[in-house]
Design an enzyme around this catalytic site. Structure first.
Site, PDB file in Angstrom:
ATOM      1  N   CYS A  25       0.833  -1.193   0.000  1.00 30.34           N
ATOM      2  CA  CYS A  25       0.000   0.000   0.000  1.00 30.34           C
ATOM      3  C   CYS A  25       0.872   1.248   0.000  1.00 30.34           C
ATOM      4  CB  CYS A  25      -0.898   0.055   1.243  1.00 30.34           C
ATOM      5  SG  CYS A  25      -2.151  -1.235   1.335  1.00 30.34           S
ATOM      6  N   ASP A  26       0.350   2.317  -0.570  1.00 33.50           N
ATOM      7  CA  ASP A  26       1.025   3.606  -0.490  1.00 33.50           C
ATOM      8  C   ASP A  26      -0.015   4.706  -0.592  1.00 33.50           C
ATOM      9  OD1 ASP A  26       3.904   4.891  -0.638  1.00 33.50           O
ATOM     10  OD2 ASP A  26       2.604   6.053  -1.962  1.00 33.50           O
ATOM     11  N   SER A  27       0.171   5.755   0.222  1.00 36.21           N
ATOM     12  CA  SER A  27      -0.794   6.856   0.256  1.00 36.21           C
ATOM     13  C   SER A  27      -0.119   8.194  -0.032  1.00 36.21           C
ATOM     14  CB  SER A  27      -1.478   6.938   1.628  1.00 36.21           C
ATOM     15  OG  SER A  27      -2.203   5.766   1.921  1.00 36.21           O
TER      16      SER A  27
END
Length: 207
Positions: free
Chosen positions: A77-79
């Site tokens: 995941c990456d935000s």
């Protein structure tokens, strides 16, 4: 056959806690991807990418970095926060966090989280799927004193966009349009869809 194990390729305590809260006892193996180098490489190869594509590319790189004979479902995941056409990850220091909040206050941004799932189970499908969830976040009009006090807690330096919705920063978020969990760092509805795409039902991973 034993139930599938979810392996989170992220060091984010918020993501792990969120999974625990819904009954998913995920293991954690943070990736060693150099995000700055990857972003530079993406820009050189493809030019300016949309924020949703940037976070998805980073999420994929993180999952692929970890998925090597794990016998697990590996989730990367990456935000990033999109504000006024620019994208922002974690602030480099307190000065940047203060400047960021001075721009954010009283405005709205879009929190994008890329998700990439790899079925790395020995008897799994071998599938790999990904997608990005995007949520509109409305910020309160903070005073300079409030911004400085918040940044002094250290919380904005640890998270993408320099704010949380499940911590001290929750008092400064006046509204959300979209998936609340996505702002924490992981969209549960999207994760359910990705699991289904590789042949795994939601309650196969929930205890």
């Amino acid at each position: 056959m034993s139930p599938p194990r979810l392996l989170l390729a992220s060091a984010s305590p918020a993501r792990r806690l969120l999974l625990q809260q819904v009954g998913i006892a995920a293991s954690v193996l943070p990736s060693e991807v150099d995000e700055a180098a990857l972003l530079t490489d993406l820009a050189e190869r493809y030019g300016a990418l949309e924020p949703a594509d940037l976070v998805l590319s980073l999420a994929r790189a993180k999952a692929e970095d970890v998925a090597h004979d794990t016998d697990s479902l590996v989730l990367g995941c990456d935000s990033m926060l999109e504000l006024d056409g620019e994208v922002h990850g974690k602030p480099a220091d307190a000065a940047e966090a203060i400047e960021r909040w001075q721009r954010m206050r009283g405005k709205s941004g879009i929190l994008h989280t890329g998700h990439w799932l790899i079925d790395d189970r020995d008897a799994g499908s071998g599938g790999l799927v990904g997608a990005t969830a995007s949520t509109v976040v409305h910020f309160a009009d903070l005073s300079d004193a409030e911004i400085e006090a918040y940044v002094a807690t250290g919380e904005p330096l640890r998270v993408a966009g320099a704010f949380t919705v499940d911590g001290l920063g929750g008092a400064f978020v006046t509204g959300i349009e979209g998936d609340h969990h996505n702002v924490v760092g992981l969209s549960l509805p999207l994760l359910r869809d990705l699991l289904r795409d590789v042949g795994v039902a939601w309650f196969d991973v929930v205890d």
